[in-house]
Design a protein around this motif. Structure first.
Motif, short mmCIF file in Angstrom:
data_model
loop_
_atom_site.label_atom_id
_atom_site.label_comp_id
_atom_site.label_asym_id
_atom_site.label_seq_id
_atom_site.Cartn_x
_atom_site.Cartn_y
_atom_site.Cartn_z
N LEU A 73 44.74 22.13 80.04
CA LEU A 73 43.91 21.87 81.20
C LEU A 73 44.76 21.58 82.44
O LEU A 73 44.43 21.99 83.55
N ASP A 74 45.90 20.88 82.24
CA ASP A 74 46.81 20.63 83.35
C ASP A 74 47.44 21.92 83.86
O ASP A 74 47.66 22.09 85.06
N ILE A 75 47.74 22.83 82.93
CA ILE A 75 48.29 24.13 83.33
C ILE A 75 47.28 24.88 84.20
O ILE A 75 47.63 25.51 85.20
N GLU A 76 46.00 24.77 83.83
CA GLU A 76 44.95 25.46 84.57
C GLU A 76 44.74 24.87 85.96
O GLU A 76 44.51 25.60 86.92
N THR A 77 44.82 23.55 86.05
CA THR A 77 44.36 22.88 87.27
C THR A 77 45.48 22.45 88.22
O THR A 77 45.19 21.99 89.32
N VAL A 78 46.75 22.55 87.81
CA VAL A 78 47.83 22.13 88.70
C VAL A 78 47.75 22.94 89.99
O VAL A 78 47.41 24.13 89.98
N GLU A 79 48.04 22.29 91.10
CA GLU A 79 47.85 22.91 92.41
C GLU A 79 48.68 24.20 92.55
O GLU A 79 49.66 24.41 91.85
N ALA A 80 48.25 25.02 93.50
CA ALA A 80 48.95 26.29 93.75
C ALA A 80 50.41 26.03 94.13
O ALA A 80 50.72 25.06 94.83
N ILE A 81 51.30 26.88 93.65
CA ILE A 81 52.73 26.70 93.82
C ILE A 81 53.28 27.77 94.77
O ILE A 81 53.02 28.96 94.60
N ASN A 82 54.04 27.33 95.77
CA ASN A 82 54.80 28.25 96.62
C ASN A 82 56.29 28.02 96.34
O ASN A 82 56.74 26.88 96.33
N TRP A 83 57.02 29.09 96.14
CA TRP A 83 58.38 28.96 95.60
C TRP A 83 59.31 28.13 96.48
O TRP A 83 60.20 27.46 95.98
N GLY A 84 59.13 28.14 97.78
CA GLY A 84 60.04 27.40 98.64
C GLY A 84 59.65 25.95 98.84
O GLY A 84 60.36 25.19 99.48
N LEU A 85 58.50 25.55 98.28
CA LEU A 85 57.98 24.20 98.52
C LEU A 85 57.71 23.47 97.22
O LEU A 85 56.66 22.88 97.02
N ILE A 107 49.30 28.48 70.39
CA ILE A 107 48.52 29.61 70.93
C ILE A 107 47.81 29.19 72.22
O ILE A 107 47.83 29.89 73.22
N LEU A 108 47.20 28.01 72.18
CA LEU A 108 46.43 27.54 73.33
C LEU A 108 47.33 27.33 74.55
O LEU A 108 47.00 27.77 75.66
N THR A 109 48.49 26.70 74.34
CA THR A 109 49.40 26.44 75.46
C THR A 109 49.96 27.75 76.02
O THR A 109 49.99 27.94 77.25
N SER A 110 50.41 28.64 75.15
CA SER A 110 51.01 29.90 75.63
C SER A 110 49.96 30.78 76.31
O SER A 110 50.27 31.47 77.29
N THR A 111 48.71 30.77 75.81
CA THR A 111 47.65 31.55 76.46
C THR A 111 47.30 30.97 77.82
O THR A 111 47.04 31.70 78.78
N ALA A 112 47.31 29.63 77.92
CA ALA A 112 47.05 28.99 79.21
C ALA A 112 48.13 29.38 80.23
O ALA A 112 47.83 29.63 81.41
N LEU A 113 49.39 29.44 79.79
CA LEU A 113 50.48 29.85 80.69
C LEU A 113 50.34 31.32 81.08
O LEU A 113 50.58 31.69 82.24
N LEU A 114 49.95 32.17 80.13
CA LEU A 114 49.73 33.58 80.45
C LEU A 114 48.59 33.71 81.46
O LEU A 114 48.69 34.48 82.43
N HIS A 115 47.52 32.97 81.22
CA HIS A 115 46.39 32.99 82.14
C HIS A 115 46.82 32.56 83.54
O HIS A 115 46.44 33.17 84.55
#
Length: 765
Positions: A327-339, A407-415
């Motif tokens: 759930l944290d993987i899903e909801t963590v704020e949008a990431i910009n590479w320089g920030l 499976i759940l964690t890796s699928t969340a990261l893929l998503h």
């Protein structure tokens, strides 16, 4: 103390002395620097205790002033002096020796300001780009040095100059054998010295191509191409005696010296100082975007750019704690590479592993943006490297494991990365990784031809509801990506021949039926025994549809052989029997509430699919291979199986299954519309469609309703609780069935809205 007093005294003398011509002033400052090396006996004093920084600054000011006083592009005598006497070469030698201590910092600053403040193109001159190339090699050799800030500023100004004139990058693609030979030189000696202020006839400084420039080198020219000029004895001896300490290099393997600018930037991306690393990444992005094919080839084949990007991506992925919450993987704020700066103490929503997750997503975003900006050859090479070294090498084993938590964690990261990717080239490689490249129709026997695709689709019907929901979400977001292969691989390739239909040529006696708005051979659902109890109040009459349906036009006649839209809409709205409906008891839950969303979503999908050149009408049945056995494909099979169990599945699972199916129905392809949204299509024997699956569910529902006491009041109570209109209370019997009925009713209204919106769009001339 004495040296500072001397400096102050000298400035006072210079201020009082009459102004000299610019060239004489320029020569004076340069000779003051060289005299220091001839006369000094203490080479341990820092450069800041000498007059060298002041003289260098004065030389820069003179060059800038001279350029302002002359016509654009004209080289003045001071600049000619700098070029002809190879002052930059001498400064490079002094900077490499770092004598006096801190001289490297001063030289880097001088180069940076010279390239940044002088407007006329300098890099085409051999006596500029050759020492610049040499100085580039000194950058990034040792990490966390005091000169890192000056190094990155120097490299970035070179990148900016190359961005202005991409052809100049050819000067920085060194010949491998020559550069290796030059590395073997044991002594550090100046290759130039001061000469008299002779006028230059060769170095013009004009912005012409190297092959047209008398004093500039071509792209293949290196420092070994010509003999060094004779040197002044005193200065030569002083420079020859400089001690150059060998410093430990940064632990980065350099496969060749062909593109030193890239290699130095790659080293600095590993700097402990985040600002330096970000600037180095920006420089690499500039170089990757240069349109020169030769530079793109060198970037991908002669540097370790691809390896560094993918290896760091893999390392950051492996550094993620296995216990990170999906759930944290899903909801963590949008990431910009320089920030990606992050402070755990200042974060109110911190969770274990957030720093590692942000680092991974930030670097993935950088790779994505780099590929998006890069020249095509570079972009393809980088994307393929990520596919092979990261997707297949690192992610696939995690997605194929048997541990449910894994499976759940890796699928969340893929998503998450499916949602995040914006580069079309990287998206293409990601799609091939998830789905494979197959485009021929699926068969039951070859359903697992691409193991990862097969496994992920199977996970949509996993025993763990969490895994099913996460995988369905991943596919839902994948379907929204602008890539034609996604929908074709999952669905369209199996509908291409329309062998889900039974071909019945229209007989003459059927024409009257067609003219009355009914396709020959179709079943009138209002006469079906499943719908005998439908109240006339719940259907829309033909007269009511006249005001909402688009008018007939010569190009789109109403009786064009297609099922009339009001029949399709009424078919979906009437599927759920009256006693199983609860929305009419609650305000604001009618069918019309779905029309606005359906219109907006359909418009978005049309914009995505416009360039795919889909046909406007189904393939003629006479041209279809109707004899081939129809298989809806693994993806639709799992979705239909799930839909068939809607009365026995958790509410969240049902919401996700219907969400994916509604997304599919929105695509403006005639075969998808026919197969998913036309209740009157003549299905071939043994075939099922979305409508036929729902009909079976409704048949089962009608039987089960009879066994439940107070079904309608319980159904209404559950709906109000789901909407937050009723407080939670005692558990209601048959809660899963009741929630499934509510989802089914809403899904049918949604399909009706989609059908109407698509008909309206296709009927608009």
């Amino acid at each position: 103390m004495f040296s500072k007093f001397t400096s102050i005294l000298q400035h006072a003398v210079e201020a009082l002395a009459p102004s000299l011509p610019l060239q004489e002033d320029f020569v004076y400052h340069w000779k003051a620097i060289t005299h220091y090396y001839i006369e000094t006996s203490d080479d341990k004093a820092p450069v800041t205790d000498t007059n060298i920084p002041s003289h260098l600054e004065q030389m820069l000011d003179i060059l800038v002033q001279e350029e302002k006083e002359r016509e654009s592009g004209e080289t003045g005598p001071c600049m000619e002096y700098l070029l002809h006497h190879k002052i930059l070469e001498t400064l490079y030698t002094l900077g490499k020796a770092d004598c006096p201590p801190g001289m490297k910092q001063q030289v880097l600053g001088f180069y940076t300001k010279l390239l940044g403040r002088i407007k006329q193109p300098l890099l085409p001159h051999i006596n500029v780009h050759r020492p610049v190339q040499k100085l580039i090699r000194l950058c990034g050799e040792v990490l966390a040095t005091p000169t890192e800030n000056e190094e990155i500023q120097f490299l970035c100004i070179v990148c900016a100059k190359l961005k202005e004139d991409p052809y100049l990058v050819n000067f920085f693609l060194e010949n491998k054998s020559k550069s290796l030979a030059s590395k073997g030189a044991a002594s550090v000696a100046a290759e130039d010295t001061l000469k008299g202020p002779d006028s230059l006839s060769t170095d013009t400084g004009q912005p012409c191509r190297p092959e047209q420039m008398p004093g500039a080198a071509g792209p293949e020219h290196t420092e070994l191409d010509e003999e060094p000029p004779p040197q002044t004895d005193d200065l030569s001896a002083s420079l020859d005696n400089l001690s150059v300490a060998s410093l430990p290099e940064a632990t980065v393997v350099r496969p060749s010296q062909d593109y030193n600018l890239v290699n130095s930037l790659l080293n600095l991306t590993r700097s402990p100082d985040g600002r330096i690393a970000v600037k180095a990444c920006e420089g690499l992005m500039l170089l990757a975007s240069l349109p020169e094919p030769k530079a793109a080839k060198c970037l991908t084949q002669s540097t370790c750019l691809c390896e560094l990007l993918t290896d760091r991506l893999a390392a950051l992925y492996r550094a993620l704690p296995p216990t990170v919450d999906p759930l944290d993987i899903e909801t963590v704020e949008a990431i910009n590479w320089g920030l990606d700066s992050y402070s755990h103490k200042e974060d109110a929503s911190a969770f274990p592993g957030k720093r590692a997750l942000i680092s991974f997503l930030s670097w993935f975003d950088y790779c994505d943006q780099l590929i998006k900006e890069a020249q095509k050859t570079t972009a393809v090479a980088l994307a393929k490297a990520i596919h092979e070294r990261f997707f297949i090498g690192v992610m696939e084993p995690q997605l194929m494991q048997t541990s449910e938590m894994g499976i759940l964690t890796s699928t969340a990261l893929l998503h998450r990365i499916v949602r995040q990717v914006t580069s079309n080239v990287l998206l293409q490689e990601m799609v091939f990784f998830i789905l494979g490249e197959q485009r021929e129709p699926e068969t039951l026997a070859e359903m697992n031809r691409h193991p990862l695709r097969h496994r992920l689709i199977e996970h949509c019907d996993h025993i763990s509801d969490e895994i099913s929901i996460m995988t369905l979400r991943m596919f839902e977001h994948l379907l929204q990506k602008p890539n034609e292969h996604i929908l074709y691989n999952l669905v369209l390739r199996n509908l291409e021949e329309r062998n889900y239909t039974e071909y019945k040529p229209v007989c003459p006696e059927d024409k009257d039926v067609v003219e009355n708005g009914q396709i020959a051979g179709a079943v009138d659902l209002e006469e079906d025994p499943l719908f005998t109890d439908i109240s006339p109040d719940n259907t829309l009459s033909n007269q009511e549809w006249l005001s909402s349906s688009p008018p007939a036009t010569p190009d789109h006649p109403k009786n064009d052989g297609k099922t009339e839209v009001h029949k399709i809409v009424n078919s979906f709205l009437c599927l759920v029997p009256d006693e199983a409906k609860s929305s009419y008891h609650v305000e604001g839950t009618g069918y019309d509430t779905y029309l606005r969303d359906a219109h907006r979503q359909f418009r978005d999908y049309c914009a995505i699919c416009l360039r795919w050149e889909w046909p406007g009408s189904p393939k003629a049945l006479e041209k279809c291979n109707l004899e081939a056995t129809f298989f809806e494909g693994h993806f639709l099979k799992v979705l239909f199986d799930r839909m068939g169990r809607i009365l026995d599945q958790p509410y969240d699972v049902n919401l996700q299954v219907t969400s994916v199916l509604s997304r599919l129905s929105l695509f403006p392809h005639p075969h998808i519309h026919e197969y998913l949204l036309d209740p009157y299509v003549n299905l071939a024997s043994g075939c099922r469609s979305l409508f036929s699956v729902i009909v079976r569910v409704v048949g089962d529902l009608m039987v089960r309703i009879q066994r439940i006491q107070d079904f309608t009041p319980k159904l209404l109570l559950v709906r109000k609780r789901l909407l937050g209109l009723e407080p939670e209370g005692p558990m209601v019997d048959h809660i899963t069935l009741l929630e499934g009925v509510i989802v089914l009713e809403e899904f049918c209204k949604e399909l009706a809205a989609v059908a109407f919106v698509k008909y309206h769009a296709s009927s608009t001339p």
